[in-house]
Design a protein around this motif. Structure first.
Motif, PDB file in Angstrom:
ATOM      1  N   PRO A  32       2.322   2.030  -1.747  1.00 38.63           N
ATOM      2  CA  PRO A  32       3.508   2.769  -2.178  1.00 38.63           C
ATOM      3  C   PRO A  32       4.033   2.219  -3.502  1.00 38.63           C
ATOM      4  O   PRO A  32       3.954   1.015  -3.768  1.00 38.63           O
ATOM      5  CB  PRO A  32       4.522   2.506  -1.047  1.00 38.63           C
ATOM      6  CG  PRO A  32       3.711   2.043   0.111  1.00 38.63           C
ATOM      7  CD  PRO A  32       2.520   1.347  -0.452  1.00 38.63           C
ATOM      8  N   LYS A  33       4.576   3.096  -4.331  1.00 37.18           N
ATOM      9  CA  LYS A  33       5.125   2.665  -5.620  1.00 37.18           C
ATOM     10  C   LYS A  33       6.229   1.631  -5.430  1.00 37.18           C
ATOM     11  O   LYS A  33       6.353   0.684  -6.226  1.00 37.18           O
ATOM     12  CB  LYS A  33       5.667   3.874  -6.383  1.00 37.18           C
ATOM     13  CG  LYS A  33       4.600   4.831  -6.881  1.00 37.18           C
ATOM     14  CD  LYS A  33       5.204   5.977  -7.653  1.00 37.18           C
ATOM     15  CE  LYS A  33       5.994   6.903  -6.743  1.00 37.18           C
ATOM     16  NZ  LYS A  33       6.529   8.086  -7.466  1.00 37.18           N
ATOM     17  N   LEU A  34       7.032   1.798  -4.369  1.00 33.69           N
ATOM     18  CA  LEU A  34       8.117   0.848  -4.115  1.00 33.69           C
ATOM     19  C   LEU A  34       7.577  -0.552  -3.883  1.00 33.69           C
ATOM     20  O   LEU A  34       8.116  -1.542  -4.404  1.00 33.69           O
ATOM     21  CB  LEU A  34       8.933   1.298  -2.903  1.00 33.69           C
ATOM     22  CG  LEU A  34      10.060   0.348  -2.449  1.00 33.69           C
ATOM     23  CD1 LEU A  34      11.119   0.243  -3.535  1.00 33.69           C
ATOM     24  CD2 LEU A  34      10.676   0.834  -1.144  1.00 33.69           C
ATOM     25  N   LEU A  35       6.495  -0.669  -3.123  1.00 34.26           N
ATOM     26  CA  LEU A  35       5.922  -1.969  -2.804  1.00 34.26           C
ATOM     27  C   LEU A  35       5.341  -2.634  -4.050  1.00 34.26           C
ATOM     28  O   LEU A  35       5.527  -3.838  -4.281  1.00 34.26           O
ATOM     29  CB  LEU A  35       4.838  -1.819  -1.738  1.00 34.26           C
ATOM     30  CG  LEU A  35       4.264  -3.105  -1.137  1.00 34.26           C
ATOM     31  CD1 LEU A  35       5.357  -3.900  -0.439  1.00 34.26           C
ATOM     32  CD2 LEU A  35       3.148  -2.783  -0.162  1.00 34.26           C
ATOM     33  N   VAL A  36       4.650  -1.855  -4.868  1.00 37.72           N
ATOM     34  CA  VAL A  36       4.074  -2.390  -6.106  1.00 37.72           C
ATOM     35  C   VAL A  36       5.182  -2.794  -7.075  1.00 37.72           C
ATOM     36  O   VAL A  36       5.102  -3.830  -7.745  1.00 37.72           O
ATOM     37  CB  VAL A  36       3.131  -1.357  -6.763  1.00 37.72           C
ATOM     38  CG1 VAL A  36       2.664  -1.834  -8.132  1.00 37.72           C
ATOM     39  CG2 VAL A  36       1.935  -1.101  -5.859  1.00 37.72           C
ATOM     40  N   ALA A  37       6.250  -1.994  -7.139  1.00 36.13           N
ATOM     41  CA  ALA A  37       7.369  -2.323  -8.019  1.00 36.13           C
ATOM     42  C   ALA A  37       8.054  -3.611  -7.580  1.00 36.13           C
ATOM     43  O   ALA A  37       8.448  -4.442  -8.407  1.00 36.13           O
ATOM     44  CB  ALA A  37       8.376  -1.169  -8.030  1.00 36.13           C
ATOM     45  N   ILE A 137       4.427 -13.289   2.280  1.00 37.40           N
ATOM     46  CA  ILE A 137       3.471 -13.069   3.373  1.00 37.40           C
ATOM     47  C   ILE A 137       3.770 -11.751   4.084  1.00 37.40           C
ATOM     48  O   ILE A 137       2.860 -10.969   4.401  1.00 37.40           O
ATOM     49  CB  ILE A 137       3.505 -14.245   4.372  1.00 37.40           C
ATOM     50  CG1 ILE A 137       2.893 -15.502   3.726  1.00 37.40           C
ATOM     51  CG2 ILE A 137       2.751 -13.905   5.653  1.00 37.40           C
ATOM     52  CD1 ILE A 137       3.068 -16.751   4.553  1.00 37.40           C
ATOM     53  N   LEU A 138       5.049 -11.486   4.339  1.00 36.10           N
ATOM     54  CA  LEU A 138       5.441 -10.223   4.975  1.00 36.10           C
ATOM     55  C   LEU A 138       5.052  -9.027   4.107  1.00 36.10           C
ATOM     56  O   LEU A 138       4.589  -7.993   4.609  1.00 36.10           O
ATOM     57  CB  LEU A 138       6.952 -10.214   5.240  1.00 36.10           C
ATOM     58  CG  LEU A 138       7.468 -11.191   6.290  1.00 36.10           C
ATOM     59  CD1 LEU A 138       8.987 -11.130   6.367  1.00 36.10           C
ATOM     60  CD2 LEU A 138       6.859 -10.876   7.658  1.00 36.10           C
ATOM     61  N   VAL A 139       5.242  -9.160   2.799  1.00 40.18           N
ATOM     62  CA  VAL A 139       4.890  -8.081   1.871  1.00 40.18           C
ATOM     63  C   VAL A 139       3.389  -7.830   1.883  1.00 40.18           C
ATOM     64  O   VAL A 139       2.928  -6.680   1.907  1.00 40.18           O
ATOM     65  CB  VAL A 139       5.370  -8.423   0.446  1.00 40.18           C
ATOM     66  CG1 VAL A 139       4.813  -7.411  -0.560  1.00 40.18           C
ATOM     67  CG2 VAL A 139       6.892  -8.432   0.382  1.00 40.18           C
ATOM     68  N   VAL A 140       2.598  -8.910   1.876  1.00 42.50           N
ATOM     69  CA  VAL A 140       1.139  -8.773   1.884  1.00 42.50           C
ATOM     70  C   VAL A 140       0.673  -8.104   3.178  1.00 42.50           C
ATOM     71  O   VAL A 140      -0.208  -7.229   3.168  1.00 42.50           O
ATOM     72  CB  VAL A 140       0.465 -10.147   1.717  1.00 42.50           C
ATOM     73  CG1 VAL A 140      -1.036 -10.050   1.949  1.00 42.50           C
ATOM     74  CG2 VAL A 140       0.725 -10.693   0.315  1.00 42.50           C
ATOM     75  N   LYS A 141       1.254  -8.485   4.313  1.00 43.46           N
ATOM     76  CA  LYS A 141       0.897  -7.856   5.586  1.00 43.46           C
ATOM     77  C   LYS A 141       1.219  -6.362   5.554  1.00 43.46           C
ATOM     78  O   LYS A 141       0.440  -5.538   6.050  1.00 43.46           O
ATOM     79  CB  LYS A 141       1.649  -8.542   6.732  1.00 43.46           C
ATOM     80  CG  LYS A 141       1.152  -9.933   7.071  1.00 43.46           C
ATOM     81  CD  LYS A 141       1.943 -10.553   8.202  1.00 43.46           C
ATOM     82  CE  LYS A 141       1.758  -9.779   9.497  1.00 43.46           C
ATOM     83  NZ  LYS A 141       2.470 -10.426  10.628  1.00 43.46           N
ATOM     84  N   GLN A 142       2.349  -6.018   4.975  1.00 45.20           N
ATOM     85  CA  GLN A 142       2.727  -4.616   4.853  1.00 45.20           C
ATOM     86  C   GLN A 142       1.720  -3.860   3.977  1.00 45.20           C
ATOM     87  O   GLN A 142       1.321  -2.737   4.292  1.00 45.20           O
ATOM     88  CB  GLN A 142       4.126  -4.493   4.251  1.00 45.20           C
ATOM     89  CG  GLN A 142       4.601  -3.058   4.074  1.00 45.20           C
ATOM     90  CD  GLN A 142       5.954  -2.987   3.372  1.00 45.20           C
ATOM     91  OE1 GLN A 142       6.611  -4.007   3.139  1.00 45.20           O
ATOM     92  NE2 GLN A 142       6.368  -1.793   3.015  1.00 45.20           N
ATOM     93  N   GLY A 145      -1.612  -3.276   5.841  1.00 39.14           N
ATOM     94  CA  GLY A 145      -1.459  -2.204   6.834  1.00 39.14           C
ATOM     95  C   GLY A 145      -1.448  -0.826   6.194  1.00 39.14           C
ATOM     96  O   GLY A 145      -2.022   0.130   6.737  1.00 39.14           O
ATOM     97  N   HIS A 146      -0.806  -0.701   5.034  1.00 40.32           N
ATOM     98  CA  HIS A 146      -0.735   0.596   4.361  1.00 40.32           C
ATOM     99  C   HIS A 146      -2.095   1.007   3.816  1.00 40.32           C
ATOM    100  O   HIS A 146      -2.493   2.180   3.906  1.00 40.32           O
ATOM    101  CB  HIS A 146       0.286   0.537   3.222  1.00 40.32           C
ATOM    102  CG  HIS A 146       0.593   1.876   2.619  1.00 40.32           C
ATOM    103  ND1 HIS A 146      -0.187   2.449   1.636  1.00 40.32           N
ATOM    104  CD2 HIS A 146       1.593   2.767   2.883  1.00 40.32           C
ATOM    105  CE1 HIS A 146       0.321   3.621   1.311  1.00 40.32           C
ATOM    106  NE2 HIS A 146       1.390   3.844   2.042  1.00 40.32           N
ATOM    107  N   PRO A 151      -6.748   6.686   2.216  1.00 41.38           N
ATOM    108  CA  PRO A 151      -8.102   6.807   1.658  1.00 41.38           C
ATOM    109  C   PRO A 151      -8.100   6.622   0.143  1.00 41.38           C
ATOM    110  O   PRO A 151      -7.108   6.905  -0.532  1.00 41.38           O
ATOM    111  CB  PRO A 151      -8.513   8.234   2.038  1.00 41.38           C
ATOM    112  CG  PRO A 151      -7.213   8.966   2.173  1.00 41.38           C
ATOM    113  CD  PRO A 151      -6.230   7.976   2.726  1.00 41.38           C
ATOM    114  N   ALA A 152      -9.208   6.133  -0.393  1.00 41.97           N
ATOM    115  CA  ALA A 152      -9.346   5.931  -1.827  1.00 41.97           C
ATOM    116  C   ALA A 152      -9.592   7.261  -2.537  1.00 41.97           C
ATOM    117  O   ALA A 152     -10.205   8.175  -1.972  1.00 41.97           O
ATOM    118  CB  ALA A 152     -10.495   4.966  -2.113  1.00 41.97           C
TER     119      ALA A 152
END
Length: 305
Positions: A32-37, A137-142, A145-146, A151-152
């Motif tokens: 998700p864009k939010l996670l990358v941001a 660590i929590l962010v990486v786990k999220q 999972g995503h 799919p690529a």
């Protein structure tokens, strides 16, 4: 003045490149864009604060980094998000932001408690770094999972090299623009006779926050609200935990309580002004955030007199 104008022009060009590259990279990573941001964008835009803090700590002056990190957090929330909200309502996903928002709200009171004895020790610095690592660590786990459920896209895979180039070149331009702004604006402020601490907590903080400013404003302009909010929350967590943690671990920080108290207080105030249970944040909160930032500058200036 020429440095300031050059910084603004360079920031505009670099910001457009950085945002375009980041959006493409987020699609390539299937995140998700939010996670990358909150991670890549936030960590990259907080590079100036980390550089200032680390170099100052190595030189035996870690307080400079502390002031810059705390001041930058108020700039991020009060000034930058305040300006961004003037463009109109900002869409948010409360469920996705809750964890990061709550941690960002905890950090200033924790810093206040640890600084009551007038010092942030190496042990306390390592505590900040431990909290930052647990959050990461929590962010990486999220993220893992995503990716499993996304799919690529072959079309995106083919253009990833260009996306990374845009991201890196844009970030480099933003960092240079921030340095030019700090140099130019600091010279103007010194010529006006402003107190060095006021310059650090305001001019330097705005300069090192220029990457966030450009990224958030451009993201809002192009309809990527989640990128703007994610960048600010992630940057504040990076500043409040990683930057201060590294500085204190390198060299214990003597905390001038009267000087840092306004930054800690307004860090909490601006976060509370941002809090919303709805799916949007109203523009009127932008005016309140800018007013809070203005009050922070006045309190900082008064405390330095």
């Amino acid at each position: 003045m020429l440095m300031v104008v050059s910084a603004i022009l360079l920031a505009a060009i670099g910001g457009a490149s950085f945002l375009k590259g980041m959006l493409a990279v987020s699609s390539w990573l299937r995140l998700p864009k939010l996670l990358v941001a909150t991670t890549i964008a936030a960590f990259a835009t907080s590079g100036p604060e980390m550089a200032v803090s680390s170099l100052a700590a190595i030189a035996g002056k870690p307080g400079i980094g502390l002031g810059d990190a705390l001041g930058s957090n108020v700039v991020n929330l009060g000034l930058i998000l305040g300006i961004a909200l003037l463009f109109g309502p900002m869409a948010i996903c409360v469920a996705q932001c809750r964890r990061d928002f709550m941690l960002a709200l905890i950090v200033p009171p924790l810093t206040f408690i640890l600084a009551l004895d007038g010092m942030l020790s190496r042990v306390e610095g390592m505590l900040f770094l431990t909290l930052f690592t647990l959050w990461l660590i929590l962010v990486v786990k999220q993220a893992i999972g995503h990716r499993r459920h996304t799919p690529a896209d072959p079309a995106i895979q083919s253009g990833i090299a260009r996306a990374w180039i845009l991201l890196v070149v844009g970030m480099a331009a933003l960092l240079v623009a921030g340095k030019l702004f700090v140099s130019g604006a600091s010279s103007i402020a010194l010529a006006m006779g402003l107190h060095p601490y006021v310059i650090g907590a305001t001019v330097v903080a705005v300069g090192t926050s220029m990457p966030e400013l450009v990224t958030v404003v451009l993201a809002r302009w192009r309809g990527h609200d989640d990128v703007g909010l994610g960048t600010i929350l992630g940057s504040n967590l990076f500043n409040g935990l990683a930057v201060i943690g590294v500085a204190a671990t390198i060299h214990p920080i003597a905390v001038p309580f009267g000087e840092v108290a306004p930054a800690l207080a307004f860090g909490v105030i601006t976060l509370l002004l941002l809090f919303s249970r709805r799916s949007t944040i109203s523009p009127w909160r932008g005016a309140l955030l800018i007013a809070a930032y203005s009050a922070f500058v006045l309190f900082t200036a008064a405390g330095a007199l």
